[in-house]
Enzyme design. Structure first.
Site, PDB file in Angstrom:
ATOM      1  CB  ALA A  33       6.311  -0.601  -6.077  1.00  8.26           C
ATOM      2  CD  GLU A  34      -0.443  -3.889  -2.334  1.00  6.90           C
ATOM      3  OE1 GLU A  34      -0.827  -5.071  -2.387  1.00  6.90           O
ATOM      4  OE2 GLU A  34      -0.524  -3.195  -1.296  1.00  6.90           O
ATOM      5  CG  ASP A  35       1.655   3.406  -6.825  1.00  8.33           C
ATOM      6  OD1 ASP A  35       0.669   3.871  -6.229  1.00  8.33           O
ATOM      7  OD2 ASP A  35       2.274   4.019  -7.715  1.00  8.33           O
TER       8      ASP A  35
ATOM      9  CB  SER B 266      -0.936   0.002   1.219  1.00  6.05           C
ATOM     10  OG  SER B 266      -1.850   1.079   1.151  1.00  6.05           O
TER      11      SER B 266
END
Length: 908
Positions: free
Chosen positions: A620-622, A568
């Site tokens: 990366a969780e974006d 997140s």
């Protein structure tokens, strides 16, 4: 006194630090520090002695000529361009370019601030080596904690009867420094009848089950051997009395009744003349006596590097070995320790840290605790001192596997990984799930919910103790065994790390840790997540960076994990926590709502991880498509290896729930799959992950196999439709555009139920908090698993994910057909629910014979088996199709997909 271009150096012998006896050696993280491993010297650690420059302009040029920036390994780094990636992707936004430049300037200041406290990035990420609880070699345990808002600190627990005064440190007493770090020493207790050690520096090698001190050598004998066998006669003299040599030298120069005042001293010859006169009078042997350092005056300005040493004495010095072998004879082993001492705090003891604050007394679980028992059954949360005896400690058996060319990630949650209605353990996961992952063809697992959290229903995302594995699943050694066995199977282990926020729990977590509201988190509204009730880290604080960077390095160093998914990122990158409408305007990535401190932390985290561990993987969780996620930090990027494209899974979910499959647009599906591929390379794709199953939704299998959602009247087509679309969705997502693929545990065999953790609304039921592995015995689910397994095997053989972007050459909305090449393979999809094509023409560039290697319509995969064996091999024709020189005429059953491989090239 007169000055000279040459500087006189006496013949004093100075032994380097690494050639001193071990009892004089200082640990590297304490050298030149404030007592807690945080260096005050900073990057200005080199001193240079020189006389006044003759040419000031030349001196200024020398000072302005900066050396190339060097990495932690000492290698020169490439030139830095803070806006380098903008030209790569054709971004010409002036405001964003200015934002990147300002961020780079702030990053340099942040680095300087870090290095002035911790020397370099490596040390700034090594806080776990001194903070928390650690056994010292001198029969004691050291404890250090950061709590700048407290005015009294003590340790309470089973080991001292929960006394808040027995092991304490007050403001101005023991280890409270200017940065708010407290230091407490727990002395091991002498057994009855035992006497204290004669020498305070006596060390015990606590982990070794032997005793080096059995030779009964005493310190006097040790020092005598060192003097006789290591030190030269002349070398030892100046070490006995440093002032003795100075006084003798002064006496030689000025006589026994030397002058005591400047008036008596009179005129003094220049330094070089005095040195030559003294050298002629002394006439000592340069070879057999102490080493001699001379000055060569060539008329140039003096520099410390122009001092030349006598080559004979230098070689003699290099050939010596330090007397460590003697000193080790004085180090006693664990047997001697157990005989003489009782531990200050025993393995398995419960403990907490006690603070006196302006608002009253507090008891907290230590922030750096490595094993924590969360609050349960009315009992408070406690830290557990984890120091098993050497024979019980886990011993690693396997090395880390090599990083594969393409990542096929199996996402897991240990607690719900079993079939029983309970919380599964690390050991059960190791014995049952890991072999399945290996058999399924995945080469990495990604674990979420592993880090300790108080609320099990939070799925592990509201972390309370960042350095502890969740005790619900087992001990730290159990988790080490899980990682080790995964490595033995050739499986990488990634951790879903939550540094974007933290639990608001005060009794077990970091919230109001030292009684103040600005210890780890922002104050006021900025310190609270707008919707999730969690706390937001203060990324601009050096000590918070020290905590977070050390946390990343801890999981790699202690548990040998192979990578991280940063959970997140919008929550931390934007002050609105990502809850805003993004239109794609570049202005949204550089306006007043962007948290520059959070971005700088991500850059530092990626730099540290990739520098210390070159094979590490960061994801990366974006969901906001922030520019430069996977670009090098030297070119203005954030430095991640992969980023997750949420839009693909959201597209599939929206189509399944809202659009009849006969109305699906092939062009829209392909555009979503290929979108952002050029501006955001290194995509990680998934058809569905745990979000669809856990966040109040339904899994794809639950939607597809539900009769209530079936558009076709015949009930016997429910399974066929569901299985066909399930296979096609996964195959298209897997092969079209991503460079890595992720699958949530159970989705490979179409797990039909959603995940629901025990909460008050379901009366804390575990009925849906598990995985139904027995479904693999069912024909339909076993067939879907076999297909997924063969899909993984194709990537293993052909490296689809690492073969670059696809060449999509055929999209037909009316026929609902998609065809494209990727790597050496040809993919053809027919999404039409009713129409089969007998001889559908698709273009290929290379003329030859194409072999069918995967067919979703195979009977073994739950299909209808409409293709005959003689149709598995296709030969091209010279008909130009789809812009290609050749074409194939293939048979396409409804709701099916085929994969062809060129096996024979024909001359044209």
């Amino acid at each position: 006194m007169t000055s000279s271009s040459a500087l006189v150096l006496t013949t004093t012998f100075l032994l380097p630090l690494n050639h001193r006896p071990s009892f004089l050696a200082i640990p590297s993280h304490f050298s030149s520090s404030d007592g807690h491993g945080r260096s005050r010297a900073g990057p200005q650690g080199k001193w240079k002695c020189c006389s006044a420059p003759k040419d000031k302009s030349a001196s200024m040029q020398q000072r302005q000529r900066k050396p190339p920036r060097r990495s932690l390994s000492g290698k020169s780094e490439p030139d830095v361009d803070p806006i380098g990636f903008l030209s790569k992707f054709g971004i010409s936004h002036r405001g964003f370019a200015q934002f990147l430049r300002e961020r780079y300037k702030a990053l340099k200041d942040r680095r300087f601030e870090l290095y002035s406290r911790f020397i370099d990035l490596k040390e700034s990420a090594s806080g776990y080596e001194i903070l928390g609880m650690h056994r010292h070699r001198q029969h004691r345990v050291d404890y250090m904690e950061w709590a700048p808002g407290a005015r009294y600190c003590s340790l309470v627990g089973d080991f001292n009867g929960w006394s808040a005064t027995e092991n304490s440190a007050r403001d101005g007493r023991l280890g409270h420094d200017d940065f708010g770090y407290w230091f407490i020493i727990l002395e091991d207790k002498l057994r009855e009848g035992e006497e204290p050690d004669e020498y305070f520096f006596q060390e015990y090698n606590y982990m070794d089950d032997y005793d080096k001190g059995d030779s009964n050598i005493n310190v006097e004998e040790l020092l005598r051997r060192i003097n006789d066998e290591y030190w030269e006669p002349g070398e030892l003299w100046p070490r006995k009395s440093r002032m003795e040599m100075v006084s003798k030298l002064y006496e030689q120069m000025f006589g026994p009744n030397s002058p005591q005042t400047d008036e008596e001293l009179g005129e003094i010859l220049d330094a070089e003349t005095r040195y030559k006169q003294w050298k002629e009078v002394s006439k000592f042997d340069h070879i057999n006596d102490r080493p001699c350092f001379d000055v060569i005056d060539d008329g140039k300005e003096f520099d410390i590097f122009s001092v030349k040493g006598d080559p004979v004495s230098a070689e003699k010095f290099k050939s010596k070995k330090p007397p460590l072998a003697y000193w080790i004879e004085m180090r006693k082993g664990r047997k001697a320790w157990l005989k003489k001492y009782m531990p200050a705090i025993s393995h398995g003891s419960r403990y907490k840290v006690y603070f006196n604050t302006p608002d009253g007394a507090l008891e907290r679980v230590p922030a750096w605790a490595t094993y924590v028992l969360p609050e349960a059954d009315g009992k408070e949360a406690y830290a557990v001192y984890w120091e098993p005896p050497p024979e019980d400690m886990y011993k690693w058996k396997y090395k880390r596997p090599k990083t594969p060319k393409s990542l096929r990630i199996y996402e897991c949650h240990v607690g719900i990984s079993g079939s029983e209605q309970k919380i599964s353990s690390f050991n059960e996961f190791t014995s049952k799930v890991l072999p399945h992952v290996k058999n399924a063809g995945y080469n990495a697992i990604q674990l979420f919910g592993v880090v300790e959290h108080r609320d099990y229903s939070s799925v592990g995302y509201k972390v309370t103790n960042f350095f502890a594995v969740s005790s619900r699943f087992g001990t730290p050694d159990d988790f080490k065994q899980l990682v080790d066995e995964a490595h033995g199977l050739g499986i990488l282990v990634f951790l879903d790390v939550v540094h974007s926020y933290a639990s608001a729990d005060e009794s077990a977590g970091l919230s109001l840790f030292d009684g103040s509201n600005d210890c780890y988190f922002h104050t006021g509204k900025r310190g609270h997540h707008k919707y999730w009730g969690t706390r937001m880290f203060k990324y601009g604080d050096v000590d918070v960076l020290h905590f977070l960077l050390s946390n990343l390095k801890w999981w790699v160093a202690e548990y040998q994990v192979d990578g991280f998914q940063f959970h997140s990122l919008p929550s931390m990158m934007y002050t609105h926590n990502g809850f805003a409408t993004f239109t794609g305007d570049i202005e949204e990535y550089c306006n007043q709502y962007v948290d520059k401190d959070a971005l700088m932390y991500l850059i530092l985290a990626n730099e540290m991880l990739h520098e210390l561990y070159p094979d590490i993987i960061t994801i990366a969780e974006d969901a906001t498509f922030y520019p430069g996620l996977c670009e090098p930090t030297t070119q203005g990027g954030l430095g991640f290896d992969y980023w997750i494209n949420f839009s693909v899974s959201e597209m599939w979910l929206w189509l399944l729930e809202n659009v009849p499959d006969q109305d699906w647009s092939m062009n829209k599906i392909v555009s979503v799959l290929l979108s952002n591929q050029q501006s955001h390379p290194n995509m990680l794709l998934y058809a569905e992950n745990h979000n669809q199953s856990i966040s109040g939704g339904r899994s794809f299998a639950e939607i597809l196999f539900s009769k209530a959602d079936e558009q076709i009247i015949e009930s016997d087509n429910v399974l066929f439709r569901g299985a066909s679309l399930h296979k096609m969705i996964k195959l298209l997502t897997f092969t079209m555009s991503g460079s890595a693929y992720l699958n949530f545990m159970g989705n490979e065999f179409a797990h039909p139920n959603r995940v629901e953790f025990p909460v008050p609304s379901n009366k804390f039921s575990f009925a849906l908090a598990n995985r139904q592995w027995d479904l693999l015995m069912d024909e339909v689910h076993r067939q879907l698993f076999d297909f997924d397994q063969d899909m993984m095997r194709i990537d293993e053989d052909e490296n689809i994910l690492s073969s670059g972007p696809p060449n999509v050459h055929h999209i037909n909305d009316s026929n609902m057909v998609i065809s494209y090449n990727r790597g050496p393979l040809l993919f053809v999809f027919n999404f039409h629910p009713t129409i089969c094509y007998e001889a559908y023409c698709v273009g290929v560039e290379e003329a030859g014979e194409y072999q069918l290697i995967l067919n979703t319509d195979e009977v073994s995969y739950g299909g209808l088996g409409m293709l005959k064996r003689d149709q598995y091999l296709q030969r091209t024709s010279t008909k130009r199709t789809d812009g290609h020189r050749n074409s194939l005429e293939v048979s396409l059953p409804r709701r099916s997909a085929q994969v062809y491989k060129l096996t024979r090239i024909l001359a044209t």
